[in-house]
Design a protein around this motif. Structure first.
Motif, mmCIF file in Angstrom:
data_model
loop_
_atom_site.group_PDB
_atom_site.id
_atom_site.type_symbol
_atom_site.label_atom_id
_atom_site.label_comp_id
_atom_site.label_asym_id
_atom_site.label_seq_id
_atom_site.Cartn_x
_atom_site.Cartn_y
_atom_site.Cartn_z
ATOM 1 N N GLN A 359 5.675 29.532 67.847
ATOM 2 C CA GLN A 359 6.359 30.068 66.662
ATOM 3 C C GLN A 359 5.584 29.757 65.391
ATOM 4 O OE1 GLN A 359 9.052 31.962 66.897
ATOM 5 N NE2 GLN A 359 8.981 32.289 64.649
ATOM 6 N N LYS A 360 5.061 28.596 65.400
ATOM 7 C CA LYS A 360 4.251 28.193 64.224
ATOM 8 C C LYS A 360 3.029 29.077 64.101
ATOM 9 C CE LYS A 360 2.186 24.081 62.192
ATOM 10 N NZ LYS A 360 1.867 22.646 62.386
ATOM 11 N N GLN A 361 2.408 29.389 65.259
ATOM 12 C CA GLN A 361 1.214 30.256 65.244
ATOM 13 C C GLN A 361 1.595 31.668 64.776
ATOM 14 O OE1 GLN A 361 -0.527 29.982 69.167
ATOM 15 N NE2 GLN A 361 -1.511 27.999 68.715
ATOM 16 N N LYS A 362 2.801 32.125 65.262
ATOM 17 C CA LYS A 362 3.236 33.438 64.812
ATOM 18 C C LYS A 362 3.372 33.505 63.280
ATOM 19 C CE LYS A 362 5.834 35.315 68.724
ATOM 20 N NZ LYS A 362 7.173 35.760 69.166
ATOM 21 N N GLU A 363 4.021 32.518 62.763
ATOM 22 C CA GLU A 363 4.233 32.479 61.303
ATOM 23 C C GLU A 363 2.896 32.372 60.558
ATOM 24 O OE1 GLU A 363 6.894 29.297 60.555
ATOM 25 O OE2 GLU A 363 8.659 30.366 61.344
ATOM 26 N N GLU A 364 1.994 31.592 61.144
ATOM 27 C CA GLU A 364 0.680 31.426 60.509
ATOM 28 C C GLU A 364 -0.073 32.748 60.541
ATOM 29 O OE1 GLU A 364 -3.318 28.649 60.896
ATOM 30 O OE2 GLU A 364 -1.543 28.181 62.105
ATOM 31 N N ILE A 365 0.005 33.417 61.754
ATOM 32 C CA ILE A 365 -0.683 34.713 61.847
ATOM 33 C C ILE A 365 -0.068 35.703 60.857
ATOM 34 C CG2 ILE A 365 -0.987 36.715 63.374
ATOM 35 C CD1 ILE A 365 -1.331 34.695 65.703
ATOM 36 N N LYS A 366 1.270 35.659 60.756
ATOM 37 C CA LYS A 366 1.946 36.564 59.833
ATOM 38 C C LYS A 366 1.501 36.317 58.389
ATOM 39 C CE LYS A 366 6.536 38.087 58.486
ATOM 40 N NZ LYS A 366 8.004 37.895 58.645
ATOM 41 N N THR A 367 1.424 35.039 58.079
ATOM 42 C CA THR A 367 0.982 34.676 56.711
ATOM 43 C C THR A 367 -0.448 35.150 56.468
ATOM 44 O OG1 THR A 367 2.451 32.769 56.694
ATOM 45 C CG2 THR A 367 0.625 32.773 55.107
ATOM 46 N N GLN A 368 -1.289 34.862 57.472
ATOM 47 C CA GLN A 368 -2.689 35.276 57.331
ATOM 48 C C GLN A 368 -2.806 36.799 57.245
ATOM 49 O OE1 GLN A 368 -4.753 33.518 60.624
ATOM 50 N NE2 GLN A 368 -4.755 31.433 59.727
ATOM 51 N N LYS A 369 -1.942 37.470 58.041
ATOM 52 C CA LYS A 369 -1.998 38.926 58.027
ATOM 53 C C LYS A 369 -1.566 39.471 56.666
ATOM 54 C CE LYS A 369 -0.451 42.923 60.687
ATOM 55 N NZ LYS A 369 0.352 43.397 61.813
ATOM 56 N N ASN A 370 -0.500 38.872 56.146
ATOM 57 C CA ASN A 370 -0.056 39.304 54.798
ATOM 58 C C ASN A 370 -1.137 39.037 53.743
ATOM 59 O OD1 ASN A 370 2.429 40.211 55.737
ATOM 60 N ND2 ASN A 370 3.449 38.241 55.374
ATOM 61 N N THR A 371 -1.745 37.857 53.894
ATOM 62 C CA THR A 371 -2.811 37.515 52.925
ATOM 63 C C THR A 371 -3.969 38.494 53.043
ATOM 64 O OG1 THR A 371 -2.192 35.182 53.022
ATOM 65 C CG2 THR A 371 -4.398 35.714 52.209
ATOM 66 N N ALA A 372 -4.340 38.788 54.302
ATOM 67 C CA ALA A 372 -5.455 39.717 54.514
ATOM 68 C C ALA A 372 -5.108 41.104 53.996
ATOM 69 C CB ALA A 372 -5.787 39.766 56.010
ATOM 70 N N ASN A 373 -3.856 41.544 54.280
ATOM 71 C CA ASN A 373 -3.439 42.867 53.793
ATOM 72 C C ASN A 373 -3.432 42.920 52.256
ATOM 73 O OD1 ASN A 373 -3.127 43.987 56.344
ATOM 74 N ND2 ASN A 373 -0.968 43.362 56.526
ATOM 75 N N ASN A 374 -2.954 41.803 51.671
ATOM 76 C CA ASN A 374 -2.958 41.743 50.190
ATOM 77 C C ASN A 374 -4.388 41.805 49.639
ATOM 78 O OD1 ASN A 374 -0.183 41.653 49.961
ATOM 79 N ND2 ASN A 374 -0.109 39.401 50.012
ATOM 80 N N GLN A 375 -5.272 41.074 50.290
ATOM 81 C CA GLN A 375 -6.668 41.089 49.852
ATOM 82 C C GLN A 375 -7.258 42.495 49.967
ATOM 83 O OE1 GLN A 375 -8.551 38.103 52.236
ATOM 84 N NE2 GLN A 375 -7.934 36.399 50.858
ATOM 85 N N ILE A 376 -6.941 43.146 51.110
ATOM 86 C CA ILE A 376 -7.453 44.514 51.299
ATOM 87 C C ILE A 376 -6.855 45.449 50.243
ATOM 88 C CG2 ILE A 376 -7.386 46.488 52.864
ATOM 89 C CD1 ILE A 376 -7.573 44.419 55.181
ATOM 90 N N ALA A 377 -5.538 45.294 50.005
ATOM 91 C CA ALA A 377 -4.883 46.138 48.980
ATOM 92 C C ALA A 377 -5.507 45.891 47.602
ATOM 93 C CB ALA A 377 -3.385 45.855 48.960
ATOM 94 N N ASN A 378 -5.736 44.601 47.320
ATOM 95 C CA ASN A 378 -6.387 44.287 46.027
ATOM 96 C C ASN A 378 -7.788 44.878 45.946
ATOM 97 O OD1 ASN A 378 -4.162 42.882 45.088
ATOM 98 N ND2 ASN A 378 -4.889 40.910 45.883
ATOM 99 N N GLY A 379 -8.469 44.804 47.079
ATOM 100 C CA GLY A 379 -9.803 45.383 47.123
ATOM 101 C C GLY A 379 -9.774 46.872 46.892
ATOM 102 N N ARG A 380 -8.793 47.542 47.535
ATOM 103 C CA ARG A 380 -8.683 48.989 47.326
ATOM 104 C C ARG A 380 -8.321 49.311 45.862
ATOM 105 N NH1 ARG A 380 -9.466 51.798 51.626
ATOM 106 N NH2 ARG A 380 -9.040 50.983 53.717
#
Length: 612
Positions: A359-380
């Motif tokens: 569960q902790k890994q899921k939440e971490e992946i989710k956080t990382q995914k959100n961060t990555a998506n935000n970074q990509i959105a910011n990049g766009r």
């Protein structure tokens, strides 16, 4: 002549008052008209001479087709016989007075030469004041024009683009007569109808020309002589000839000066043009380089954005793949744990800890995914902002480029026009004609020459008109003296018989005629010396203008008139007396025989006068 005859002569005058008075009147009319008419011409000339002397009118006037300079004035002053020379500026222009437009000659006032005489008002004291032509009565009487404003409508500029007239409105402060305009004519002009209506005088700083329109010259000793007399011309003409001798040199100097000045100005203009063209070319080149640099920079930025966008897209794919793999691994691991729980049948601490880890890994992946998506959105967003900036920059660059092209075209057009004007100016220099001097004396002035023609006409009239009165005087004298001598025929015979000579007897009648001529002649010339010239000038003054007309008692003319009258009347008396004295005393002492009666071809009687 014996005293008795003298007494007898005076008694005869007393006895024949009417006869004596008739001869006296004829002497009065003959001498009066002769004296008055002959005096008109010298009176007019003397009045003109006093007028031009008082006004310091030029003796010689020099005009040039290319204008005159201070160097020309100095060259004329150095001529032997020249007392002084003054440069004068004048300019034809349209004026407006009382909403009426007229062609006017504006003349610079100079107190030393060609001075106008003030009829009303005063001389100008300021640059915005002027003197008005007295003959210009178009706008009412002379006095009514004092204080009115003349508007100058000339818009001409000098070579430095400054107005020719420094004042556009001039207040009339005086009404004048000018020696330059003695007749009603005001000259011709290149403006409008070609005829000048009036002149005005203004202060010297009103006309802003870099040359003089004429040089007025005064000749030494000319003022002391009667204008246009032989003595006057003998002084002035040699000076004219000397001015003619320097004319060619001064004409050439003026032409060369104008050409050299024009060439210098054109050379300066060409240099200025070349400098400005080089400056403009450099500015245009710099602007073009900036535009090219901006284009290159925008292209580089756009390439970078495209590369960043490509990298971002690839990163987005890679991140999505990584998260997908991680989620699959967690899902597999979770399935394994669930399988273990199902196999064991219970959840062990060991298993609970793993589930928590998952569960902790899921939440971490989710956080990382959100961060990555935000970074990509910011990049766009950054890429989109970058593209917008590039688009705005390209639009601005296009506007700058259009502005550059417009300015380049405008600069090239202006430079082409400037070069064309310089080329035209160079061509115009080749068209400059040689300067030409016109050396004039007073007789070249229209008004002056016209009044001299009038003086000559009056002189011719004075030679012809009095002849009529002298002829009438002769006829009346013949009639009167014939009757008188016939009435005294017996007395003449008696005197002749007593030993009086023919000369002594004739002297009685000559004295009779002489006294009539003397008394009538002196009365006639005294009256007509003042009346006739005044009447004649009153008529001429409708055409010619002189502020003052001077009448002079010219005794020599009067005495000549009396002499002519005496020759006419005395001669008639002498003829009649001599005709009678040819007879013998005995014949004279008898009554005169009656006239013979003769018949005509038809048998009718008629009388013939006896031959004398």
């Amino acid at each position: 002549m014996k005293k008795s005859l003298i007494k007898n002569s005076f008694k005869e005058i007393s006895k024949t008052k009417r006869r004596f008075l008739s001869i006296l009147i004829m002497a009065f009319l003959g001498v009066g008209f002769y004296s008055g008419l002959v005096a008109c011409s010298p009176d007019m000339q003397d009045s003109l001479d006093k007028y031009v002397d008082k006004s310091n009118m030029y003796d010689i006037d020099v005009i040039s087709t290319l204008g005159l300079t201070d160097e020309d004035i100095n060259a004329i002053k150095e001529i032997d016989g020249v007392e002084n020379a003054y440069g004068i500026q004048s300019k034809d222009t349209f004026i407006n007075l009382n909403d009426k437009e007229s062609i006017c000659k504006v003349i610079e006032y100079n107190e030393n030469i060609n001075k106008p005489e003030v009829i009303y008002g005063r001389l100008p004291e300021n640059s915005d004041e002027c003197l008005l032509d007295e003959k210009y009565s178009y706008f009412g009487s002379s006095e009514e024009n004092i204080g009115k404003i003349i508007k100058i409508e000339n818009e001409d500029l000098d070579e430095n683009d400054n107005p020719i007239f420094t004042q556009k409105e001039l207040k009339i402060v005086g009404i004048v007569d000018s020696p330059l305009y003695i007749s009603s004519e005001r000259g011709s002009s290149s403006l409008g109808s070609g005829s000048i209506s009036l002149y005005i005088y203004c202060k010297e700083d009103v006309i802003n020309l870099d040359y003089y329109t004429e040089i007025a010259v005064q000749v030494k000793g000319a003022k002391e002589l009667v204008t246009n007399s032989n003595e006057y011309l003998a002084v002035v003409n040699p000076v004219i000839q000397k001015i003619e001798m320097i004319k060619e040199e001064r004409q050439e100097a003026r032409y060369n000066s104008l050409v050299n000045d024009a060439n210098k100005k054109i050379d300066d203009a060409q240099k200025e043009y070349d400098d400005k063209k080089a400056e403009a070319d450099q500015e245009l080149a710099d602007a073009e380089q900036k535009i090219n640099d901006a284009k290159s920079e925008l292209d580089n930025s756009e390439n970078k954005l495209n590369k960043s966008e490509k990298e971002l897209n690839q990163k987005e794919k890679d991140v999505a793949k990584q998260f997908e793999t991680a989620e699959q691994q967690i899902e597999q691991y979770e399935n394994q744990i669930n399988a273990m729980i199902a196999q064991i049948g219970m959840e062990t601490p060991e298993i609970t800890a793993q589930k928590e880890q998952i569960q902790k890994q899921k939440e971490e992946i989710k956080t990382q995914k959100n961060t990555a998506n935000n970074q990509i959105a910011n990049g766009r967003k950054e890429i989109e902002d970058g593209r917008k900036k590039i688009k705005d920059a390209r639009k601005e660059l296009e506007e700058n480029e259009q502005e550059y092209n417009d300015k380049k075209a405008e600069a090239e057009e202006k430079l082409a026009d400037a070069q064309s004007k310089i080329d035209d100016a160079r061509a115009d220099i080749t068209k400059i004609e040689k300067a030409k001097w016109y050396i004039q004396d007073r007789t070249d002035n229209t008004g002056y020459s016209n009044i001299f023609d009038a003086i000559k006409t009056m002189k011719n009239i004075s030679k012809i008109f009095p002849v009529i009165f002298y002829l009438v005087a002769i006829l009346i004298s013949l009639t009167s003296m014939t009757r008188m001598i016939e009435e005294e025929r017996i007395e003449i015979g008696t005197l002749k018989a007593l030993g009086y000579t023919n000369l002594q007897i004739i002297s009685k009648y000559i004295l009779y005629a002489f006294l009539a001529c003397i008394i009538g002649g002196f009365l006639g010339m005294t009256v007509c010396f003042y009346i006739l010239p005044k009447i004649v000038w009153t008529l001429y003054s409708m055409v010619y203008t002189m502020p003052h007309f001077y009448m002079t008692y010219r005794l020599s003319i009067g005495l000549m008139g009396i002499l002519i009258a005496f020759i006419c009347i005395g001669g008639a008396t002498l003829i009649v007396a001599y005709r009678e004295l040819k007879e013998m005393p005995s014949v004279l002492m008898r009554p005169k025989a009656p006239k013979k009666r003769k018949k005509n071809f038809h048998g009718k009687n008629y009388f013939f006068m006896e031959k004398i």
